[in-house]
Design a protein around this motif. Structure first.
Motif, PDB file in Angstrom:
ATOM      1  N   TYR A 124     -10.605 -13.524   8.986  1.00 40.63           N
ATOM      2  CA  TYR A 124     -11.704 -14.489   8.919  1.00 40.63           C
ATOM      3  C   TYR A 124     -11.223 -15.615   8.018  1.00 40.63           C
ATOM      4  O   TYR A 124     -11.127 -15.447   6.808  1.00 40.63           O
ATOM      5  N   THR A 155     -15.825 -23.588   8.045  1.00 37.90           N
ATOM      6  CA  THR A 155     -16.669 -22.466   8.473  1.00 37.90           C
ATOM      7  C   THR A 155     -17.190 -22.647   9.892  1.00 37.90           C
ATOM      8  O   THR A 155     -17.154 -21.728  10.700  1.00 37.90           O
ATOM      9  N   VAL A 159     -17.714 -19.870  13.851  1.00 34.04           N
ATOM     10  CA  VAL A 159     -19.038 -19.309  14.115  1.00 34.04           C
ATOM     11  C   VAL A 159     -19.384 -19.419  15.599  1.00 34.04           C
ATOM     12  O   VAL A 159     -19.239 -20.487  16.188  1.00 34.04           O
ATOM     13  N   LEU A 206     -19.542 -14.179  14.070  1.00 32.81           N
ATOM     14  CA  LEU A 206     -18.393 -14.945  13.608  1.00 32.81           C
ATOM     15  C   LEU A 206     -17.170 -14.668  14.476  1.00 32.81           C
ATOM     16  O   LEU A 206     -16.929 -13.526  14.867  1.00 32.81           O
TER      17      LEU A 206
END
Lengths: 457, 457
Positions: A124, A155, A159, A206
């Motif tokens: 991630y 970020t 997503v 995610l």
């Protein structure tokens, strides 16, 4: 208050002012804050919905927050508000390795998610400086960045979908579990970075990546910031995409050297350090670092050191990550996060040197050179009103400098409760009107984080 | 009409119904269309603003469009509308190699941009099938995908900022020229994929990448779609990210073999082909293809062929890209673009085989296996009302199948004027309400592309 206790249970509502005060603000000293009338800690989406409905019925504003690691005051309490803390919603609900995705609650700590997916061979990317204590919910609300962004984005790039509680307590599901999807407006990315002004994120899907190869690290020392800036521009121009490319100026370097009681491999008087990594592995990684090494030498680096040693690489990164802590010896700090075109980094640093001279305060410049996102950090004496005032002025001067260089006032920290006027300046009256229109459409009574990011009038 | 002529000049307003009819629809035969009252071809942002103001004053709806290569009817004219065509705004305003970005007008053809930046050693990834004639404006409005997406994402991942004419004729600038930026809501990504319902995009700042290495290509033949699907899932699981991974089913293969009068390297009766590329270069590329080759063999491929030869690679891709043309021998086609989790591809293909048997029509499945975005394509006799009706039913059955498999109704073509009810089904009543709220906030008089994507009531 009874409605809140009914919503989340008595142990989920804090009203003791000594306790609630600790939930009143984030890490940005400039931002105004207030003591909330209550702090609520829901444990589920249904509890969040009940809290939102109770507050909406009573006309009490809600400020959502995670761990409070933010640097713009976005999570700071406003007068008469309820602070809604998501830290009890900290479950990693699913890791689907076959489809490279994870479903998480907002209170999951960034590092915990990284560790959980790494066990499955997955990655991630988003890694804000506070990754060992910040939460995914806060990362989503601020569209957090980090050191990874030069290669892996911010970020929002990781997503796929969200679950959001809206101002009327209804539950909105955005996005999807698939890699692609264009069914309707991209509401997922609208909520990401909206700093808690449009709803409360209660779940996120995610996108994960394959675990990259072990990184190789290169450090280069320059005797002028112009030379370091030229090296960055040339590396970009050469088409190399390092997995990390950080810059530290002289003030940062000497603070860290004192703090860690070590030398960063630089000669005395070194004006700038570049720290680069490649996680491409094998000869691809070696090729990338070789190009970077050559560019640094051609740009006038007086020391270039490359290593495959993981411990040494970690140590260099730890030094980079310790800048803010190291500066605390000299006083409190106030950090900007302007982002400029990558060709303008040297100008930003020299501009900060000028502002430092003008305000008579130490300004350390450290930042994500690979994407032009710089953190000029002003050090001041927190017991001196006059120094604090000068620090505030310098903070604004740096924002103005960033805009003049064709940049933005915020690359990753957000607008929050300190840059509302600067946002208006950057996006202009039409942009502001569109923001207000969208806010009014989704939150007509201005329930969520009122006055943060922009005011409604 | 006088106001339109004043806005764009007499030669920029078309009213001859034989001419305007050619601007009445895109490439999706299912979607309703009408003949516009006028077609306007502005040459500048100021002209677009004047057209929007004139139409707003007269209460005449505007349908914006580029080349008309869309596959959802999003660009189809509605009754009494003006079609605003952006093809005259076709300037590449700037290519900034140092900051890896380009600024373009919406009418630039995708291929022209690709070629222009390639000369500077740069790469604009989005490559929809129509890349040799579709425009960037249309790509932005539909958030177009293509073959590149498995590694490089969709259009929205390559956009830094936009200039948009709003319903009141005001000019909105979103985003920035920097790599990162979180100043305010992500309006850029809200307009991307909004299918012309929120404003007219008149300029875009696009992020470019370094030109990748020359691709190596692998083709694998399977005697069952389940085996091919399993290979895709395992490749994803193994952490390989090819730059392209396409799948063709038996119907696609035989159509292309007939069309090109060639063999695709597959034995007769081959049920599925996978075509993969790596553009990592050197031993990284060889390593990626070696893993893919091993996975294909382990999954039961009865033929695997890898090549560094660029001409052979191009030929294989040309075969893949010719599927829709090849199918025209059998009739007209109607193509879906459901996107499913990558583990469900085999189920999608077998489901389409079942639907094909039920409706008695040929359905070829071809698609972007690497991201689960599949194009089941129904072939029907356009002169037969009954076949067309059956094709329409099959089209919907495939959407329902995609949703059942955890997917989305559209991975890259959009909702347009054919999937409004399906959008409502996918996003639910809360999602629809939020869409309507945003549309009303930005376009209160429903000026832009009314009834497309969703209705306001």
């Amino acid at each position: 208050m009874a409605a809140l206790r009914a919503a989340v249970g008595a142990d989920g509502v804090l009203t003791d002012t000594e306790v609630t005060a600790s939930y009143s603000r984030d890490m940005m000293p400039l931002a105004p804050s207030a003591t909330p009338v209550a702090v609520v800690l829901p444990s589920s989406t249904e509890q969040v919905r009940a809290v939102v409905r109770a507050c909406a019925a009573a006309g009490v504003p809600i400020v959502p927050r995670g761990a409070g690691s933010g640097l713009s005051g976005a999570a700071n309490a406003v007068a008469g508000c309820v602070v809604l803390v998501t830290t009890r919603m900290n479950q990693i609900i699913e890791v689907d390795a076959d489809n490279r995705l994870a479903v998480v609650e907002p209170g999951v700590v960034n590092l915990d998610l990284r560790a959980a997916v790494e066990k499955r061979g997955l990655f991630y990317p988003p890694d804000p400086s506070s990754y060992d204590w910040c939460t995914i919910g806060g990362n989503l609300s601020t569209n957090a960045g980090g050191l990874c962004c030069v290669k892996y984005g911010v970020t929002t790039d990781s997503v796929l979908g969200l679950e959001v509680v809206l101002a009327d307590g209804e539950l909105l599901r955005t996005g999807r579990r698939t890699v692609k999807g264009v069914a309707g407006y991209d509401l997922t990315k609208l909520f990401i970075g909206s700093e808690g002004t449009l709803g409360v994120i209660t779940r996120a899907t995610l996108a994960l990546r394959p675990l990259p190869q072990a990184p190789a690290t290169l450090v280069a020392a320059f005797d002028s910031t112009a030379a370091a800036g030229a090296a960055v521009a040339t590396i970009v121009r050469e088409g190399v995409v390092p997995s990390l490319m950080e810059i530290m100026d002289q003030t940062s370097i000497s603070a860290v050297e004192q703090h860690l009681n070590t030398e960063l491999g630089a000669e005395p008087g070194c004006a700038a350090l570049l720290i680069c990594q490649s996680d491409s592995g094998g000869d691809a990684g070696r090729r990338e670092l070789a190009v970077i090494e050559q560019v640094c030498r051609d740009s006038g680096a007086n020391l270039v050191h490359a290593t495959d040693d993981l411990a040494e690489g970690r140590m260099l990164l730890a030094a980079r990550r310790s800048v803010l802590t190291a500066l605390e010896v000299y006083g409190a700090w106030l950090t900007d996060d302007v982002c400029v075109p990558r060709t303008r980094i040297a100008e930003l640093i020299s501009g900060c040197e000028r502002i430092s001279r003008e305000c008579g305060l130490r300004i350390a410049v450290v930042g994500h050179a690979g994407d032009g996102n710089m953190h000029p950090t002003i050090v001041y004496d927190p017991t001196s009103e006059r120094e604090f005032a000068r620090a505030r002025t310098a903070f604004g001067d740096i924002l103005a400098l960033g805009l003049r260089l064709g940049g933005t006032i915020t690359g990753e920290h957000g607008v929050g409760k300190i840059k509302q006027e600067w946002l208006a300046r950057e996006i202009g009256p039409v942009g502001l009107r569109v923001h207000r229109g969208i806010k009014a459409a989704l939150d007509p009574d201005n329930l969520f984080n009122p006055g943060s990011m922009f005011s409604m009038s």
